[in-house]
Write an enzyme that holds these catalytic residues in place. Structure first.
Site, PDB file in Angstrom:
ATOM      1  N   ASP A  69       0.806  -1.221   0.000  1.00 29.51           N
ATOM      2  CA  ASP A  69       0.000   0.000   0.000  1.00 29.51           C
ATOM      3  C   ASP A  69       0.837   1.268   0.000  1.00 29.51           C
ATOM      4  O   ASP A  69       0.342   2.343  -0.293  1.00 29.51           O
ATOM      5  CB  ASP A  69      -0.901   0.033   1.242  1.00 29.51           C
ATOM      6  CG  ASP A  69      -1.963  -1.042   1.167  1.00 29.51           C
ATOM      7  OD1 ASP A  69      -2.410  -1.340   0.051  1.00 29.51           O
ATOM      8  OD2 ASP A  69      -2.333  -1.583   2.225  1.00 29.51           O
ATOM      9  N   CYS A  70       2.096   1.172   0.400  1.00 24.76           N
ATOM     10  CA  CYS A  70       2.917   2.377   0.489  1.00 24.76           C
ATOM     11  C   CYS A  70       4.395   1.965   0.427  1.00 24.76           C
ATOM     12  O   CYS A  70       4.717   0.787   0.582  1.00 24.76           O
ATOM     13  CB  CYS A  70       2.629   3.137   1.790  1.00 24.76           C
ATOM     14  SG  CYS A  70       2.961   2.158   3.264  1.00 24.76           S
ATOM     15  N   CYS A  73       5.931  -0.467   2.914  1.00 24.01           N
ATOM     16  CA  CYS A  73       5.691  -1.901   2.692  1.00 24.01           C
ATOM     17  C   CYS A  73       6.868  -2.502   1.933  1.00 24.01           C
ATOM     18  O   CYS A  73       7.318  -3.615   2.216  1.00 24.01           O
ATOM     19  CB  CYS A  73       4.418  -2.113   1.865  1.00 24.01           C
ATOM     20  SG  CYS A  73       2.894  -1.672   2.681  1.00 24.01           S
ATOM     21  N   CYS A 405       2.045   6.224  25.548  1.00 17.22           N
ATOM     22  CA  CYS A 405       1.149   5.801  24.477  1.00 17.22           C
ATOM     23  C   CYS A 405       1.126   6.894  23.405  1.00 17.22           C
ATOM     24  O   CYS A 405       0.729   8.027  23.685  1.00 17.22           O
ATOM     25  CB  CYS A 405      -0.246   5.574  25.047  1.00 17.22           C
ATOM     26  SG  CYS A 405      -1.494   5.335  23.805  1.00 17.22           S
ATOM     27  N   CYS A 407      -0.553   8.108  21.045  1.00 18.72           N
ATOM     28  CA  CYS A 407      -1.764   8.439  20.285  1.00 18.72           C
ATOM     29  C   CYS A 407      -1.669   9.818  19.642  1.00 18.72           C
ATOM     30  O   CYS A 407      -1.886   9.981  18.443  1.00 18.72           O
ATOM     31  CB  CYS A 407      -2.983   8.370  21.187  1.00 18.72           C
ATOM     32  SG  CYS A 407      -3.231   6.736  21.921  1.00 18.72           S
ATOM     33  N   ASP A 449       6.827  21.026 -18.797  1.00 16.47           N
ATOM     34  CA  ASP A 449       6.700  20.630 -20.199  1.00 16.47           C
ATOM     35  C   ASP A 449       6.040  21.801 -20.922  1.00 16.47           C
ATOM     36  O   ASP A 449       5.417  22.649 -20.282  1.00 16.47           O
ATOM     37  CB  ASP A 449       5.830  19.370 -20.281  1.00 16.47           C
ATOM     38  CG  ASP A 449       5.514  18.978 -21.713  1.00 16.47           C
ATOM     39  OD1 ASP A 449       6.450  18.906 -22.521  1.00 16.47           O
ATOM     40  OD2 ASP A 449       4.328  18.774 -22.009  1.00 16.47           O
ATOM     41  N   ASP A 645       2.070  16.800 -18.991  1.00 17.16           N
ATOM     42  CA  ASP A 645       0.763  16.206 -19.274  1.00 17.16           C
ATOM     43  C   ASP A 645       0.819  15.066 -20.268  1.00 17.16           C
ATOM     44  O   ASP A 645      -0.194  14.469 -20.582  1.00 17.16           O
ATOM     45  CB  ASP A 645      -0.205  17.275 -19.802  1.00 17.16           C
ATOM     46  CG  ASP A 645       0.086  17.650 -21.256  1.00 17.16           C
ATOM     47  OD1 ASP A 645       1.270  17.609 -21.646  1.00 17.16           O
ATOM     48  OD2 ASP A 645      -0.859  17.981 -21.986  1.00 17.16           O
TER      49      ASP A 645
END
Length: 751
Positions: A69-70, A73, A405, A407, A449, A645
C-alpha cells in the site's frame, strides 16, 4: 498516513494488480515465479549480462507483489528477503509492484516466496492473473464499517449503561486491533519488530489496559481510514502502467508472400513488413516504406503537431497514423520498442528515488521500545532495588505507559495531512498522499513541459499574409473550403479561424488529400493547393514571400501556403498559443522564490518564443530519456518539481521530487504524478505550495505539542505529583489539541 495496513483484504489488492498482465511478455511465462515486464527484457543500456556474469553475480529472479500500500511496505519486504541465506540483493519497485532478487548459487526461489508470504504479502507468479469478479464497495470496507458500527453502539449504550458501553468499546478495540497485531507479529518475525503496526498495537493495548477503550477504538479507526486512503492512492498510481501499454496495439497486420496476416504484436521481429491504416497506432518501432505520410507523435514525443515523415525515416511505436495507409519495416526486438523503453525509464526513475521516510516511522523505531522498557523499569526497579511499594510503582508504570502511548504523536502528522489534502481538493489540486504534500513545500525549482502545460496544446492561426490579387478574408475562406471535413489539427485550426471571423468556407471542387503533403482541389477552374512551403517549387515564391517565410520560421511558427495556379495567394502562420493563465501562474511562482524552467521535445524556435513570452529558461529538442536526464541533473542541486501532461513526461514526473500533472493530461501522466491539477489552472501550483508550507508548520506545532505535554507529565508522574487520571487527561487532551490544530488547515484558502 505514513504506514502500511494489515493485509487481510487480499481480494481488494488482487483487483488492483490484474492490469500488470499488460507488462508481461505475451510469450510463455518465465520459470521460478519470474514475471519480467516487456521493458525489462531490454535490460537497459548495457544489455543483458552474459552467462558468465550471471554465474559470478548470481541468478536473477522477479516477482510481482500483491498487498503493498505504500513505500514502507516495500522496505519491509526487502528486509524480510535480505535476511535469507544466499540473497545477494533484493529490491522492490513499488510503482510496478515488482521484487528483483539476485540469488547466489544454489539459491532457492521458493524460500523467497515463503519469506514474502510470512511478511503478510502475496507473490504473484502468473504472468496474467485472472480478472476477479467485482466486489461491492461495502464488502472491501467491511472492517472499517464494522468498527464504526461497534463504536456508535458503544457510545449510545454508554448513555444508558456505562458498563455495557465500556464492554462494547472493548469489543470494538479488539475487532480493530487483532488484524493489526497479527501483521505486527508477522513483521517482527520478518525482521521489522518496531513497525507502525507495533506502535499501534502498543498504543491500543496500553489504552485498553487503563480502561481508555473509547480512545483506543478511535485511534484504530483513524489508522484504518488512513490505510484505506493509502491503498486507494497506490492502486490508482499503478494504472499508469496499463495506460502506457495500451498505446501499443495487441495485434499487427504483417505482410507476407501470401498476403496480409493478423499476428500478435509480440510476434513481430526486426525485418517484418507491416501495414497500419489511418487512425491506427504502430505496434513496433519501424522504418517507413511509404513515400510520404503524417504521424501524430504527441503521445510519445510531446510534439503538438502531426509530423510529416518520408520513406526511410524511423518511427516510434505508439505513433498514430494520420492520413494514409502506411507500410513499415519493423526495427525493434519484441519487448524493446519505444513505449517499452519509456516504461523501463519509469521503473528506473522509481527505483532511484528514495522514498521519504516519514517522521513517525523513523521515530517509532526507538520510541516504542524505549517507552515500553522505561515503563517496565519503573514497575520493577523501585520495589526490587529499594523495597518500595509494588502497587504504587505498578500504578506509576502504567501511568508512564499511558503517557508514552503515542496516540497524539501518531495522529499529529496524518491529521494535519488529511486536513491539508481535503483543503487541496477544494482548491482543485489532487495530492496523492502525505509524502508528496510534505515534499511540495520544499521545492525551489519547477520544470515545465511545454505542450498542453504552458500552452493550449492545439495549433491556432496567429498570422495571415495575403498577396494580391487575394485579400485576407477571401484567402481564409478558400483555405477553409479546401480543409472542411479534415481531421488534421492544422486543417481544424484554419476552419476554426474562418468560423471565428464569420466566414463561410468557399466552394471547392475535386478535393483530394496529398499523402504527407497537404490538400489540392479546383476553384473557378484553376488548380488550388494548400501545403507546407517545403512542397512548393522556389519559383512560385516572390522575394517578398521568401522574406516573410524566413521571418515567420525564425519566430517558431508552423507555416502553410495557399497557391492558385502557380502563384502563392496567402501564407498562414500557426502556433501553439500560451494558456490564458500561464503568465499569472509563472508570476505567482516567482513571487514564492521558485525558479521556473521549460523542458520540451519541440524545436528550438518554438521553445524560445514561448520561454521569451514567459521570461523563463528552456531546454528544447528533448526526448523522454533526455528529459529524465535533465531532471536528474537539476535534482542533484535543487529540490525539483516537474509539471507535464504527456506520456513522454511520465519518467521525468516520477523521477522529480514531486511530479505534477495537468488535469486534462494523459492517463499515464496523471497516474505517475504525485499531484494533479484537476481544474487545469497553473495558478493552482502556487496555492498547493503555500498549503504544503502551512502543513509543514502545522505538523511541527503538533509534534511539539504532543511531545511537550508528554515530557511535562512524564516528570510529574514519576515524582508522584500527578496520578493516573491526569496521565489519561494529558494523553487524551494532547490528542484533542493536536486534532483541533490540524483542522485549522481545512480553512486554508488559495492566494
Amino acid at each position: 498516513m505514513g504506514h502500511c495496513c494489515h493485509h487481510h483484504h487480499s481480494k481488494e489488492h488482487a483487483a488492483g494488480h490484474r492490469h500488470h498482465a499488460g507488462c508481461a511478455p505475451r510469450s510463455e511465462p518465465a520459470p521460478c515465479g519470474a514475471v519480467p515486464t516487456a521493458a525489462e527484457t531490454a535490460q537497459g543500456p548495457d544489455g543483458p549480462p552474459s552467462d558468465e556474469e550471471d554465474d559470478r553475480r548470481g541468478s536473477r529472479h522477479h516477482w510481482r507483489i500483491a498487498g503493498m500500500d505504500c513505500p514502507s511496505c516495500a522496505a519491509k519486504i526487502e528486509t524480510a528477503v535480505r535476511r535469507l541465506p544466499g540473497v545477494q540483493s533484493a529490491e522492490v519497485r513499488f510503482a510496478t509492484e515488482r521484487l528483483l532478487v539476485r540469488l547466489a548459487p544454489p539459491g532457492n526461489p521458493a524460500e523467497v516466496e515463503q519469506a514474502i508470504i510470512a511478511a503478510g504479502f502475496t507473490p504473484l507468479t502468473a504472468p496474467r492473473a485472472p480478472l476477479p469478479a467485482p466486489t461491492p464497495w461495502w464488502r472491501s470496507q467491511l472492517d472499517i464499517l464494522t468498527l464504526l458500527a461497534l463504536m456508535l453502539a458503544a457510545a449510545l449504550s454508554g448513555l444508558l449503561s456505562p458498563p455495557l458501553g465500556q464492554a462494547l468499546f472493548t469489543l470494538a478495540t479488539l475487532w480493530g486491533l487483532v488484524p493489526i497485531a497479527r501483521q505486527a507479529w508477522r513483521l517482527a518475525r520478518s525482521g521489522s519488530p518496531f513497525s507502525i503496526e507495533t506502535l499501534m498495537t502498543v498504543a491500543a493495548t496500553g489504552a485498553l489496559f487503563l480502561g481508555e477503550t473509547a480512545e483506543a477504538a478511535m485511534v484504530l479507526l483513524l489508522f484504518m481510514v488512513g490505510e484505506k486512503l493509502e491503498s486507494l492512492a497506490a492502486s490508482r498510481a499503478r494504472k499508469g502502467v496499463k495506460a502506457l501499454m495500451a498505446l501499443v496495439p495487441e495485434q499487427a497486420r504483417r505482410l507476407t508472400a501470401d498476403g496480409p496476416v493478423e499476428v500478435g504484436a509480440a510476434e513481430l521481429v526486426p525485418g517484418d513488413r507491416i501495414e497500419v491504416h489511418p487512425g491506427g497506432r504502430l505496434p513496433a518501432d519501424g522504418e517507413l516504406l511509404t513515400p510520404l505520410a503524417a504521424f501524430d507523435e504527441s503521445a510519445v514525443t510531446g510534439e503538438s503537431l502531426p509530423v510529416e515523415r518520408k520513406e526511410g525515416e524511423r518511427l516510434a511505436a505508439g505513433s498514430l497514423v494520420v492520413d494514409v495507409p502506411v507500410q513499415l519495416r519493423v526495427t525493434s526486438e519484441p519487448g524493446d520498442n519505444t513505449v517499452d523503453r519509456i516504461l523501463h525509464l519509469m521503473e528506473q526513475a522509481d527505483a532511484n528515488r528514495a522514498p521519504i521516510a516519514r517522521f513517525i516511522e523513523r521515530f517509532s523505531r526507538w520510541y516504542t521500545p524505549a517507552m515500553m522498557l522505561a515503563a517496565l523499569l519503573v514497575i520493577l526497579l523501585p520495589p526490587l532495588a529499594f523495597g518500595a511499594d509494588w502497587q504504587t510503582w505498578i500504578y506509576r508504570g502504567l501511568a508512564l505507559l499511558l503517557i508514552g502511548c503515542p496516540c497524539a504523536l501518531v495522529i499529529s502528522t496524518p491529521a494535519a495531512v488529511t486536513s491539508a489534502l481535503a483543503a487541496a481538493t477544494r482548491l482543485g489540486v489532487l495530492i496523492k498522499g502525505g509524502a508528496a504534500l510534505e515534499q511540495l513545500g520544499r521545492i525551489d525549482t519547477l520544470a515545465f513541459d511545454k505542450t498542453g502545460t504552458l500552452t493550449q496544446g492545439r495549433p491556432a492561426l496567429s498570422e495571415l499574409k495575403a498577396y494580391p490579387p487575394a485579400e485576407h478574408r477571401q484567402a481564409l475562406a478558400l483555405a477553409a473550403g479546401l480543409e472542411a471535413g479534415s481531421h488534421h489539427p492544422l486543417a481544424r485550426a484554419l476552419v476554426a479561424a474562418a468560423e471565428e471571423r464569420g466566414l463561410a468556407p468557399a466552394s471547392v471542387d475535386d478535393k483530394r488529400t496529398l499523402a504527407g503533403a497537404g490538400m489540392e482541389g479546383r476553384w473557378q477552374g484553376q488548380a488550388m493547393l494548400l501545403c507546407s512551403p517545403a512542397h512548393l517549387p522556389d519559383a512560385w515564391l516572390t522575394q517578398e514571400q521568401h522574406r516573410d517565410l524566413a521571418r515567420l520560421r525564425a519566430g517558431g511558427h508552423t507555416l502553410v501556403v495557399l497557391a492558385l495556379g502557380q502563384s502563392v495567394l496567402a501564407l498562414f502562420a500557426l502556433n501553439d498559443r500560451l494558456r490564458d493563465d500561464a503568465e499569472d501562474g509563472i508570476a505567482t511562482l516567482k513571487a514564492l522564490n521558485i525558479d521556473c524552467l521549460m523542458l520540451t521535445g519541440d524545436h528550438d524556435q518554438a521553445a524560445a518564443r514561448i520561454a521569451g513570452q514567459l521570461g523563463i529558461g528552456y531546454r528544447a529538442g528533448l526526448r523522454p530519456e533526455d528529459k529524465l536526464a535533465e531532471v536528474e541533473r537539476l535534482g542533484r542541486t535543487h529540490s525539483l518539481a516537474m509539471v507535464g501532461d504527456g506520456i513522454n513526461d511520465a519518467p521525468a514526473l516520477r523521477r522529480a521530487s514531486v511530479g505534477i500533472a495537468m488535469g486534462q493530461g494523459t492517463d499515464v501522466a496523471l497516474d505517475n504524478a504525485d499531484v494533479a491539477l484537476s481544474h487545469n489552472r497553473l495558478t493552482g501550483l502556487a496555492d498547493a505550495i503555500r498549503l504544503s508550507r502551512a502543513t509543514h508548520a502545522n505538523i511541527r506545532q503538533n509534534v511539539t505539542l504532543a511531545l511537550g505535554l508528554k515530557a511535562i507529565f512524564l516528570v510529574t508522574s514519576l515524582t508522584g505529583l500527578t496520578g493516573l487520571w491526569l496521565a489519561v487527561l494529558a494523553d487524551t487532551g494532547a490528542t484533542a489539541l493536536v486534532t483541533l490544530n490540524a483542522l485549522r488547515l481545512l480553512r486554508f484558502r488559495g492566494g
